[in-house]
Enzyme design. Sequence first.
Site, PDB file in Angstrom:
ATOM      1  N   GLU A  53      32.065  52.025  26.117  1.00 19.44           N
ATOM      2  CA  GLU A  53      30.733  51.851  26.688  1.00 19.44           C
ATOM      3  C   GLU A  53      29.783  51.071  25.792  1.00 19.44           C
ATOM      4  O   GLU A  53      28.997  50.271  26.265  1.00 19.44           O
ATOM      5  CB  GLU A  53      30.144  53.218  27.034  1.00 19.44           C
ATOM      6  CG  GLU A  53      29.060  53.179  28.116  1.00 19.44           C
ATOM      7  CD  GLU A  53      27.705  52.713  27.637  1.00 19.44           C
ATOM      8  OE1 GLU A  53      26.921  52.211  28.465  1.00 19.44           O
ATOM      9  OE2 GLU A  53      27.411  52.862  26.436  1.00 19.44           O
ATOM     10  N   HIS A 114      27.937  57.984  24.278  1.00 11.76           N
ATOM     11  CA  HIS A 114      27.327  56.968  25.144  1.00 11.76           C
ATOM     12  C   HIS A 114      26.906  55.789  24.263  1.00 11.76           C
ATOM     13  O   HIS A 114      27.744  55.154  23.654  1.00 11.76           O
ATOM     14  CB  HIS A 114      26.146  57.618  25.886  1.00 11.76           C
ATOM     15  CG  HIS A 114      25.734  56.926  27.135  1.00 11.76           C
ATOM     16  ND1 HIS A 114      24.947  57.520  28.096  1.00 11.76           N
ATOM     17  CD2 HIS A 114      25.974  55.665  27.597  1.00 11.76           C
ATOM     18  CE1 HIS A 114      24.737  56.685  29.091  1.00 11.76           C
ATOM     19  NE2 HIS A 114      25.343  55.543  28.797  1.00 11.76           N
ATOM     20  N   HIS A 133      26.462  63.527  25.179  1.00 12.98           N
ATOM     21  CA  HIS A 133      26.112  64.332  26.360  1.00 12.98           C
ATOM     22  C   HIS A 133      27.007  65.561  26.453  1.00 12.98           C
ATOM     23  O   HIS A 133      27.817  65.685  27.380  1.00 12.98           O
ATOM     24  CB  HIS A 133      26.234  63.499  27.634  1.00 12.98           C
ATOM     25  CG  HIS A 133      25.355  62.294  27.666  1.00 12.98           C
ATOM     26  ND1 HIS A 133      23.979  62.377  27.688  1.00 12.98           N
ATOM     27  CD2 HIS A 133      25.657  60.971  27.660  1.00 12.98           C
ATOM     28  CE1 HIS A 133      23.469  61.149  27.711  1.00 12.98           C
ATOM     29  NE2 HIS A 133      24.473  60.287  27.693  1.00 12.98           N
ATOM     30  N   ASN A 167      20.234  57.156  27.073  1.00 11.57           N
ATOM     31  CA  ASN A 167      21.290  56.195  27.379  1.00 11.57           C
ATOM     32  C   ASN A 167      21.714  55.425  26.136  1.00 11.57           C
ATOM     33  O   ASN A 167      22.876  55.416  25.766  1.00 11.57           O
ATOM     34  CB  ASN A 167      20.810  55.231  28.468  1.00 11.57           C
ATOM     35  CG  ASN A 167      21.866  54.257  28.926  1.00 11.57           C
ATOM     36  OD1 ASN A 167      22.342  53.432  28.150  1.00 11.57           O
ATOM     37  ND2 ASN A 167      22.248  54.331  30.182  1.00 11.57           N
ATOM     38  N   ASN A 223      17.895  51.021  29.933  1.00 12.86           N
ATOM     39  CA  ASN A 223      19.298  51.154  29.558  1.00 12.86           C
ATOM     40  C   ASN A 223      19.498  50.666  28.129  1.00 12.86           C
ATOM     41  O   ASN A 223      19.123  51.338  27.186  1.00 12.86           O
ATOM     42  CB  ASN A 223      20.162  50.390  30.564  1.00 12.86           C
ATOM     43  CG  ASN A 223      21.612  50.790  30.530  1.00 12.86           C
ATOM     44  OD1 ASN A 223      22.279  50.608  29.530  1.00 12.86           O
ATOM     45  ND2 ASN A 223      22.111  51.334  31.627  1.00 12.86           N
ATOM     46  N   ASP A 268      23.267  45.886  31.263  1.00 14.72           N
ATOM     47  CA  ASP A 268      23.573  47.149  30.606  1.00 14.72           C
ATOM     48  C   ASP A 268      23.177  47.050  29.124  1.00 14.72           C
ATOM     49  O   ASP A 268      22.009  46.826  28.808  1.00 14.72           O
ATOM     50  CB  ASP A 268      25.061  47.481  30.790  1.00 14.72           C
ATOM     51  CG  ASP A 268      25.344  48.980  30.684  1.00 14.72           C
ATOM     52  OD1 ASP A 268      24.843  49.616  29.751  1.00 14.72           O
ATOM     53  OD2 ASP A 268      26.086  49.507  31.528  1.00 14.72           O
ATOM     54  N   ASN A 269      24.099  47.187  28.203  1.00 13.21           N
ATOM     55  CA  ASN A 269      23.758  47.183  26.781  1.00 13.21           C
ATOM     56  C   ASN A 269      23.447  45.777  26.269  1.00 13.21           C
ATOM     57  O   ASN A 269      23.984  44.784  26.766  1.00 13.21           O
ATOM     58  CB  ASN A 269      24.911  47.781  25.971  1.00 13.21           C
ATOM     59  CG  ASN A 269      25.047  49.272  26.189  1.00 13.21           C
ATOM     60  OD1 ASN A 269      24.072  50.003  26.115  1.00 13.21           O
ATOM     61  ND2 ASN A 269      26.264  49.716  26.477  1.00 13.21           N
TER      62      ASN A 269
END
Length: 354
Positions: A53, A114, A133, A167, A223, A268-269
């Site tokens: 991720e 994450h 998480h 996140n 994010n 996203d990232n």
Amino acid sequence: MGKLLAVAVLGMAAALAAERLLAFRNRLNAAREIDPVTLPNCQLIKGIERGSEDIDILPNGLAFISSGLKYPGLKSFAPDKPGEIFLMDLNEEKPRAVELRISRGFDLASFNPHGISTYIDKDDTVYLFVVNHPHQKSTVEVFKFVEDDNSLVHLKTIRHDLLTSVNDIVAMGPDSFYATNDHYFSDFILMFLEMFLGLTWSNVVYYSPKEVKEVAAGFYSANGINISPDKKYIYVADVLDHKVHVMEKHANWNLTHVKTLQLDTLVDNLSVDPDTGDIWTGCHPNGMKLFYSDPENLPASEVLHIQNILSEEPAVTRVYADDGSVLQGSSVASVHGGKLLIGTVFHRALYCEL
């Protein structure tokens, strides 16, 4: 009269639901398809089967990779297995992924990593910050990296009422960071309702032992987050608004909005090339496919290279795009020394030589 009023109310509710559904589909880019963009020298990374991720690369070429994320509403190939942190040395001729050993005393069984970020202290100690998480809660785990034996020593677990649905994270010191909350709620049903209604309640939080505060708000879903090489600007991706926000960082750690870059994909990232200041990002061309994960209609992958984001006309180049046949659900792209790593939410990871 009562029946007429009831019909009118039902009609208004139906119209509102239809409008919200259309807006929700637009935020997910539900109708978007992409043309492939291939790179000639790429291969899947052996050993990474359950996601990659987030990726953070040290200046010396050591890359940390978070794997095994289990996120509400998204697929997991091994929902009962704990997450892992991998290391790749990009200086090697044929880099390979090695799982890092985590020190005793840390709850590995509930490890659900994450976003990640590294910080190098004045004495060259490397700290790895990991959004975790456990049991669908949000914590930030701080580790010390021991290179000699490829291990992580767990130092502390950080919890706070403002860190509700974390996140991603960008470290500012050995015990301070900025973090994004991608939702206001942490309950899955309320999270979905928040997305469906288009509530802009997501935010960015600054954390230190002395002060914790909200420093930016008004996002659909904040994010990825990162920092410019000169440490003056913070970059925040709003995945459901298809935007990268540029925020100026102040001495008191507050952030003020500078500009926004509109894109046509779910960002996203964010990774920042320390040499050029360019932003590399893994994106979701069609978010609906990511949530449904239909084996006949796989979630696609897309990598963007953003140059000169502070200028009036930043250059945005689509470097890689795949329909999911090779790589599903790209979430991050990071570069070092002409080598590119592409990670995914729950699938494989790709190594490319540019």
